[in-house]
Scaffold this motif. Structure first.
Motif, mmCIF file in Angstrom:
data_model
loop_
_atom_site.group_PDB
_atom_site.id
_atom_site.type_symbol
_atom_site.label_atom_id
_atom_site.label_comp_id
_atom_site.label_asym_id
_atom_site.label_seq_id
_atom_site.Cartn_x
_atom_site.Cartn_y
_atom_site.Cartn_z
ATOM 1 N N LYS A 167 0.833 -1.204 0.000
ATOM 2 C CA LYS A 167 0.000 0.000 0.000
ATOM 3 C C LYS A 167 0.871 1.259 0.000
ATOM 4 O O LYS A 167 0.598 2.230 -0.727
ATOM 5 N N ALA A 168 1.934 1.237 0.778
ATOM 6 C CA ALA A 168 2.856 2.369 0.795
ATOM 7 C C ALA A 168 3.482 2.560 -0.585
ATOM 8 O O ALA A 168 3.620 3.691 -1.068
ATOM 9 N N GLY A 169 3.847 1.451 -1.216
ATOM 10 C CA GLY A 169 4.461 1.528 -2.539
ATOM 11 C C GLY A 169 3.517 2.084 -3.591
ATOM 12 O O GLY A 169 3.930 2.874 -4.444
ATOM 13 N N VAL A 170 2.260 1.669 -3.530
ATOM 14 C CA VAL A 170 1.263 2.195 -4.476
ATOM 15 C C VAL A 170 1.091 3.699 -4.285
ATOM 16 O O VAL A 170 0.991 4.460 -5.249
ATOM 17 N N ASP A 171 1.058 4.128 -3.032
ATOM 18 C CA ASP A 171 0.945 5.563 -2.755
ATOM 19 C C ASP A 171 2.165 6.320 -3.283
ATOM 20 O O ASP A 171 2.048 7.419 -3.826
ATOM 21 N N ILE A 172 3.347 5.724 -3.111
ATOM 22 C CA ILE A 172 4.566 6.360 -3.622
ATOM 23 C C ILE A 172 4.493 6.498 -5.135
ATOM 24 O O ILE A 172 4.805 7.555 -5.700
ATOM 25 N N LEU A 173 4.080 5.424 -5.808
ATOM 26 C CA LEU A 173 3.950 5.465 -7.263
ATOM 27 C C LEU A 173 2.972 6.545 -7.696
ATOM 28 O O LEU A 173 3.290 7.388 -8.550
ATOM 29 N N ASP A 174 1.780 6.540 -7.120
ATOM 30 C CA ASP A 174 0.744 7.486 -7.530
ATOM 31 C C ASP A 174 1.156 8.933 -7.257
ATOM 32 O O ASP A 174 0.990 9.811 -8.110
ATOM 33 N N LYS A 175 1.709 9.187 -6.090
ATOM 34 C CA LYS A 175 2.070 10.562 -5.730
ATOM 35 C C LYS A 175 3.300 11.043 -6.495
ATOM 36 O O LYS A 175 3.408 12.220 -6.833
ATOM 37 N N ALA A 176 4.225 10.148 -6.779
ATOM 38 C CA ALA A 176 5.402 10.528 -7.567
ATOM 39 C C ALA A 176 4.997 10.884 -8.991
ATOM 40 O O ALA A 176 5.479 11.876 -9.556
ATOM 41 N N MET A 177 4.102 10.093 -9.576
ATOM 42 C CA MET A 177 3.644 10.385 -10.924
ATOM 43 C C MET A 177 2.874 11.707 -10.960
ATOM 44 O O MET A 177 3.015 12.495 -11.911
ATOM 45 N N ALA A 178 2.093 11.975 -9.938
ATOM 46 C CA ALA A 178 1.366 13.241 -9.875
ATOM 47 C C ALA A 178 2.328 14.415 -9.708
ATOM 48 O O ALA A 178 2.107 15.508 -10.244
ATOM 49 N N ALA A 179 3.428 14.183 -8.977
ATOM 50 C CA ALA A 179 4.385 15.260 -8.717
ATOM 51 C C ALA A 179 5.168 15.644 -9.967
ATOM 52 O O ALA A 179 5.526 16.815 -10.152
ATOM 53 N N VAL A 180 5.456 14.663 -10.847
ATOM 54 C CA VAL A 180 6.314 14.960 -12.005
ATOM 55 C C VAL A 180 5.536 15.338 -13.264
ATOM 56 O O VAL A 180 6.128 15.877 -14.204
ATOM 57 N N GLU A 181 4.252 15.053 -13.304
ATOM 58 C CA GLU A 181 3.541 15.156 -14.571
ATOM 59 C C GLU A 181 3.449 16.584 -15.120
ATOM 60 O O GLU A 181 3.165 16.778 -16.305
ATOM 61 N N THR A 182 3.683 17.589 -14.285
ATOM 62 C CA THR A 182 3.661 18.968 -14.788
ATOM 63 C C THR A 182 5.050 19.468 -15.181
ATOM 64 O O THR A 182 5.176 20.576 -15.699
ATOM 65 N N LEU A 183 6.085 18.664 -14.928
ATOM 66 C CA LEU A 183 7.426 19.052 -15.362
ATOM 67 C C LEU A 183 7.524 18.885 -16.873
ATOM 68 O O LEU A 183 7.044 17.898 -17.435
ATOM 69 N N ARG A 184 8.188 19.832 -17.532
ATOM 70 C CA ARG A 184 8.262 19.804 -18.991
ATOM 71 C C ARG A 184 9.703 19.791 -19.475
ATOM 72 O O ARG A 184 10.533 20.530 -18.965
#
Length: 234
Positions: A167-184
């Motif tokens: 569960k911790a790993g899934v949260d890390i994956l989801d939040k990391a992807m959300a954190a980087v998706e606006t980087l260009r």
């Protein structure tokens, strides 16, 4: 005067709006330089501007307005079964499997990796981007991942997830992807899968990178154990 300046500087080749912005920035710089040279009350004032400095400034300002985008396919084709099978032994797929993700979720992440990788390869091959530009982009992605991972992995260690490392790993994956998706990579490269897919590419290097990227709180040990098991079976 502006039209003559655009011709002399060489910005007439760009579109009208862009060339005027370039010209205005150069004129603003020249105004400051001229004021400094005319300020006789300043004993250390600038006395001249060399041709090399002027050319360097022109090139720098023009570079800020050039190549703000990259060619991207408007439509991304769904991966074929052969393409999916090609990635089954990759490290980034093993990282997703550590989180016990379902087939559909893994296939989605596979697609993001695949399309980001093929586009980056094309950009490099055709010299649309320099390796150093991609290195900086990856460094920015890694920094965002590190912030998310350190916070949530610490939370897991503190018992906030109980024994549920997945569960911790899934949260890390989801939040990391959300954190980087606006980087260009470039200002006008707005497709969010470019950043997300590139982060998966970093996760694919986890077994050989000095600063590995991953999702499961204990991904380094688990991947190492998996690799050792595979070596013994061979």
């Amino acid at each position: 005067m502006d039209s003559k300046l655009r011709e002399v500087i060489g910005v007439w080749k760009t579109d009208q709006g862009q060339s005027q912005e370039i010209l205005e920035e150069l004129k603003g710089w020249w105004w400051g330089v001229s004021k400094e040279m005319l300020d006789r009350s300043n004993p250390s004032r600038r006395e001249a501007v060399s041709a090399e400095e002027l050319r360097t400034k022109i090139d720098y300002v023009m570079s800020k307005y050039a190549q703000t985008s990259l060619p991207i396919s408007d439509r991304l084709e769904r991966l074929t079964e052969d393409e999916v099978a090609r990635y089954k032994d990759r490290v980034f797929v093993a990282q997703l499997q550590l989180l016990k993700l379902g087939r559909r979720s893994i296939r989605f992440h596979l697609g993001e990796y695949h399309h980001a990788w093929t586009h980056r390869s094309r950009w490099l091959h055709r010299h649309y981007v320099a390796p150093s530009e991609l290195d900086q982009f990856e460094s920015d992605l890694r920094r965002e991942w590190e912030q998310v991972f350190s916070k949530l992995a610490d939370a897991f260690d503190a018992g906030k997830y109980g024994d549920d490392a997945v569960k911790a790993g899934v949260d890390i994956l989801d939040k990391a992807m959300a954190a980087v998706e606006t980087l260009r990579l470039r200002p006008q490269v707005e497709k969010r899968w470019v950043a997300r897919g590139t982060l998966h590419a970093l996760a694919d290097l986890a077994t050989q990178d000095d600063e590995p990227v991953g999702w499961h709180p204990d991904f380094e040990n688990l991947l190492s154990q998996s690799s050792d098991t595979a070596d013994r079976e061979e």
